[in-house]
Design a protein around this motif. Structure first.
Motif, PDB file in Angstrom:
ATOM      1  N   ALA A 150       0.842  -1.197   0.000  1.00 18.14           N
ATOM      2  CA  ALA A 150       0.000   0.000   0.000  1.00 18.14           C
ATOM      3  C   ALA A 150       0.879   1.250   0.000  1.00 18.14           C
ATOM      4  N   ILE A 151       0.361   2.339   0.509  1.00 16.24           N
ATOM      5  CA  ILE A 151       1.027   3.636   0.411  1.00 16.24           C
ATOM      6  C   ILE A 151       2.403   3.651   1.079  1.00 16.24           C
ATOM      7  N   LYS A 152       2.565   3.001   2.213  1.00 18.49           N
ATOM      8  CA  LYS A 152       3.873   3.002   2.873  1.00 18.49           C
ATOM      9  C   LYS A 152       4.923   2.301   2.023  1.00 18.49           C
ATOM     10  N   GLU A 153       4.582   1.136   1.512  1.00 19.32           N
ATOM     11  CA  GLU A 153       5.527   0.391   0.674  1.00 19.32           C
ATOM     12  C   GLU A 153       5.811   1.159  -0.621  1.00 19.32           C
ATOM     13  N   GLN A 154       4.783   1.781  -1.178  1.00 19.26           N
ATOM     14  CA  GLN A 154       4.982   2.556  -2.409  1.00 19.26           C
ATOM     15  C   GLN A 154       5.886   3.757  -2.142  1.00 19.26           C
ATOM     16  N   THR A 155       5.700   4.422  -1.015  1.00 18.64           N
ATOM     17  CA  THR A 155       6.550   5.569  -0.689  1.00 18.64           C
ATOM     18  C   THR A 155       7.998   5.125  -0.476  1.00 18.64           C
ATOM     19  N   GLU A 156       8.207   4.001   0.194  1.00 20.09           N
ATOM     20  CA  GLU A 156       9.573   3.464   0.374  1.00 20.09           C
ATOM     21  C   GLU A 156      10.249   3.247  -0.979  1.00 20.09           C
ATOM     22  N   GLN A 157       9.514   2.652  -1.933  1.00 20.70           N
ATOM     23  CA  GLN A 157      10.096   2.376  -3.242  1.00 20.70           C
ATOM     24  C   GLN A 157      10.404   3.672  -3.997  1.00 20.70           C
ATOM     25  N   VAL A 158       9.502   4.633  -3.921  1.00 21.25           N
ATOM     26  CA  VAL A 158       9.726   5.925  -4.573  1.00 21.25           C
ATOM     27  C   VAL A 158      11.004   6.561  -4.028  1.00 21.25           C
ATOM     28  N   ILE A 159      11.165   6.547  -2.709  1.00 24.48           N
ATOM     29  CA  ILE A 159      12.359   7.152  -2.105  1.00 24.48           C
ATOM     30  C   ILE A 159      13.605   6.357  -2.457  1.00 24.48           C
ATOM     31  N   ALA A 160      13.512   5.043  -2.557  1.00 28.11           N
ATOM     32  CA  ALA A 160      14.653   4.233  -3.000  1.00 28.11           C
ATOM     33  C   ALA A 160      15.072   4.632  -4.413  1.00 28.11           C
ATOM     34  N   ASN A 161      14.102   4.867  -5.286  1.00 26.27           N
ATOM     35  CA  ASN A 161      14.412   5.294  -6.657  1.00 26.27           C
ATOM     36  C   ASN A 161      15.090   6.659  -6.655  1.00 26.27           C
ATOM     37  N   ILE A 162      14.588   7.568  -5.833  1.00 26.04           N
ATOM     38  CA  ILE A 162      15.197   8.902  -5.732  1.00 26.04           C
ATOM     39  C   ILE A 162      16.630   8.790  -5.219  1.00 26.04           C
ATOM     40  N   LYS A 163      16.847   7.976  -4.193  1.00 24.54           N
ATOM     41  CA  LYS A 163      18.192   7.785  -3.648  1.00 24.54           C
ATOM     42  C   LYS A 163      19.156   7.258  -4.715  1.00 24.54           C
ATOM     43  N   ALA A 164      18.701   6.300  -5.519  1.00 23.24           N
ATOM     44  CA  ALA A 164      19.554   5.730  -6.569  1.00 23.24           C
ATOM     45  C   ALA A 164      19.944   6.792  -7.592  1.00 23.24           C
ATOM     46  N   LEU A 165      18.998   7.616  -7.992  1.00 22.64           N
ATOM     47  CA  LEU A 165      19.304   8.664  -8.967  1.00 22.64           C
ATOM     48  C   LEU A 165      20.222   9.717  -8.369  1.00 22.64           C
ATOM     49  N   LEU A 166      19.982  10.103  -7.131  1.00 21.33           N
ATOM     50  CA  LEU A 166      20.875  11.063  -6.487  1.00 21.33           C
ATOM     51  C   LEU A 166      22.286  10.492  -6.334  1.00 21.33           C
ATOM     52  N   ALA A 167      22.385   9.222  -5.945  1.00 21.09           N
ATOM     53  CA  ALA A 167      23.697   8.588  -5.774  1.00 21.09           C
ATOM     54  C   ALA A 167      24.491   8.587  -7.075  1.00 21.09           C
ATOM     55  N   SER A 168      23.807   8.482  -8.209  1.00 18.40           N
ATOM     56  CA  SER A 168      24.508   8.506  -9.500  1.00 18.40           C
ATOM     57  C   SER A 168      25.198   9.848  -9.732  1.00 18.40           C
ATOM     58  N   GLN A 169      24.799  10.871  -8.970  1.00 15.80           N
ATOM     59  CA  GLN A 169      25.398  12.207  -9.068  1.00 15.80           C
ATOM     60  C   GLN A 169      26.239  12.533  -7.829  1.00 15.80           C
TER      61      GLN A 169
END
Length: 129
Positions: free
Chosen positions: A48-67
């Motif tokens: 649900a929303i908590k798991e979806q938010t965790e995944q969204v933030i994981a994606n953001i972290k991965a993109l930020l880490a690439s920079q």
């Protein structure tokens, strides 16, 4: 004129349309809105929303880490919710990750998100000098 380069990471889902995962201007990194897709499968995360938010933030972290950036470099976040009644649950997850001085943030309810996601988050981060 400032430099401009595409931000991408194999650890975040690829763009599902004619846009970049993000753009680095040399001063700021602008990330496209992230939805709860798992990078290596392109499928939605279960839950649900908590798991979806965790995944969204994981994606953001991965993109930020690439920079060579992290969530502490984010200066502005925009959260799009399919249902504002899920704000508290999303905010609980968000607060776990954006610690210290949190970025400026807007949260809005929208009629619909891509692939019927419950949450989408886009961020702007300041590049370290």
């Amino acid at each position: 004129m400032s430099q401009r380069s595409v931000v991408s990471s194999p650890d975040a889902p690829p763009a599902i349309g004619p846009y970049s995962q993000g753009i680095n201007t040399g001063s700021f990194v602008f990330l496209s809105g992230q939805i709860p897709l798992v990078g290596d499968t392109g499928n939605f995360v279960d839950g649900a929303i908590k798991e979806q938010t965790e995944q969204v933030i994981a994606n953001i972290k991965a993109l930020l880490a690439s920079q060579k950036l992290n969530l502490g470099d984010v200066v502005k976040a925009t959260v799009f919710l399919a249902d504002m009644n899920e704000f508290a649950a999303m905010n609980e997850v968000y607060a776990k990750h954006f610690t210290g001085t949190p970025p400026a943030r807007s949260t809005v309810q929208v009629a619909r998100l891509p692939r019927d996601a419950r949450v989408e988050i886009e961020v702007i981060a300041q590049v370290r000098t």
